[in-house]
Write a protein that holds these residues in place. Structure first.
Motif, mmCIF file in Angstrom:
data_model
loop_
_atom_site.group_PDB
_atom_site.id
_atom_site.type_symbol
_atom_site.label_atom_id
_atom_site.label_comp_id
_atom_site.label_asym_id
_atom_site.label_seq_id
_atom_site.Cartn_x
_atom_site.Cartn_y
_atom_site.Cartn_z
ATOM 1 N N UNK A 33 41.244 8.121 -15.602
ATOM 2 C CA UNK A 33 41.345 9.515 -16.049
ATOM 3 C C UNK A 33 41.559 9.564 -17.560
ATOM 4 N N UNK A 34 41.136 10.668 -18.167
ATOM 5 C CA UNK A 34 41.309 10.839 -19.614
ATOM 6 C C UNK A 34 42.789 10.877 -20.009
ATOM 7 N N UNK A 35 43.592 11.513 -19.187
ATOM 8 C CA UNK A 35 45.034 11.617 -19.431
ATOM 9 C C UNK A 35 45.689 11.966 -18.133
ATOM 10 N N UNK A 36 46.880 11.914 -17.833
ATOM 11 C CA UNK A 36 47.806 10.809 -18.055
ATOM 12 C C UNK A 36 47.609 9.772 -16.943
ATOM 13 N N UNK A 47 47.929 17.393 -12.441
ATOM 14 C CA UNK A 47 47.063 17.984 -11.408
ATOM 15 C C UNK A 47 45.677 18.285 -11.974
ATOM 16 N N UNK A 48 45.632 18.828 -13.177
ATOM 17 C CA UNK A 48 44.349 19.129 -13.815
ATOM 18 C C UNK A 48 43.563 17.847 -14.069
ATOM 19 N N UNK A 49 44.248 16.842 -14.587
ATOM 20 C CA UNK A 49 43.587 15.568 -14.873
ATOM 21 C C UNK A 49 43.027 14.933 -13.605
ATOM 22 N N UNK A 55 36.211 15.036 -9.714
ATOM 23 C CA UNK A 55 34.856 15.536 -9.948
ATOM 24 C C UNK A 55 33.960 14.423 -10.483
ATOM 25 N N UNK A 56 34.474 13.666 -11.446
ATOM 26 C CA UNK A 56 33.694 12.561 -12.019
ATOM 27 C C UNK A 56 33.346 11.534 -10.943
ATOM 28 N N UNK A 57 34.324 11.166 -10.126
ATOM 29 C CA UNK A 57 34.075 10.174 -9.072
ATOM 30 C C UNK A 57 33.078 10.699 -8.039
ATOM 31 N N UNK A 58 33.207 11.957 -7.675
ATOM 32 C CA UNK A 58 32.283 12.535 -6.686
ATOM 33 C C UNK A 58 30.861 12.561 -7.233
ATOM 34 N N UNK A 59 30.713 12.980 -8.491
ATOM 35 C CA UNK A 59 29.369 13.020 -9.083
ATOM 36 C C UNK A 59 28.787 11.618 -9.228
ATOM 37 N N UNK A 60 29.651 10.650 -9.544
ATOM 38 C CA UNK A 60 29.180 9.263 -9.597
ATOM 39 C C UNK A 60 28.691 8.810 -8.221
ATOM 40 N N UNK A 61 29.398 9.209 -7.175
ATOM 41 C CA UNK A 61 29.049 8.810 -5.805
ATOM 42 C C UNK A 61 27.770 9.473 -5.312
ATOM 43 N N UNK A 62 27.515 10.690 -5.776
ATOM 44 C CA UNK A 62 26.363 11.449 -5.280
ATOM 45 C C UNK A 62 25.171 11.400 -6.222
#
Length: 134
Positions: A33-36, A47-49, A55-62
């Motif tokens: 993650x970018x932070x923390x 929670x935001x991070x 989202x990044x992991x899901x898009x990488x998977x799909x």
């Protein structure tokens, strides 16, 4: 000095409750993650991070496709759907933290406005008495 305004108490209680519920889920922000990274998810920033990295992991998977872009029969659609649900839950907690802080700010502004009005009223009473005596 006035006591704590009920809105401040409600905002604080909401903030603590949301934090405790997130903490009970025992989620840690992913290491990439970018932070923390590595932080326990129990506040708005973690929670935001975590929502962003999901989202990044899901898009990488799909292959970069969202739930709506995947065929109905594509098994990766479940991955995208679960990621969407998790992100929505985390974003709901982020909004809840924001509303709680806003409520505390509104309560504090009510207190400050009340103190200010009392000061103005106290200054006006002696001036009115002085005019009446003249």
């Amino acid at each position: 000095m006035p006591g704590a305004h009920p809105i401040i108490i409600a905002g604080g209680a909401t903030y603590v409750m949301v934090s405790q519920e997130l903490s009970r889920a025992n989620v840690t922000v992913a290491e990439d993650a970018d932070f923390p990274a590595g932080d326990h998810v129990d506040g708005p920033f973690s929670a935001y991070s975590q929502a962003q990295i999901i989202d990044k992991h899901a898009l990488d998977s799909t292959g970069g496709k969202t739930y709506a872009e995947l065929d109905r029969e594509d098994p990766l659609r479940d991955v995208a759907m679960n990621a969407s649900f998790l992100r929505a839950s985390l974003f709901t907690s982020v909004v809840s933290f924001g509303v709680a802080v806003m409520a505390m700010g509104v309560g504090l502004s009510f207190i400050l406005a009340g103190v200010g009005l009392r000061a103005v009223g106290a200054a006006a009473v002696p001036a009115a008495r002085t005019r009446a005596e003249v």
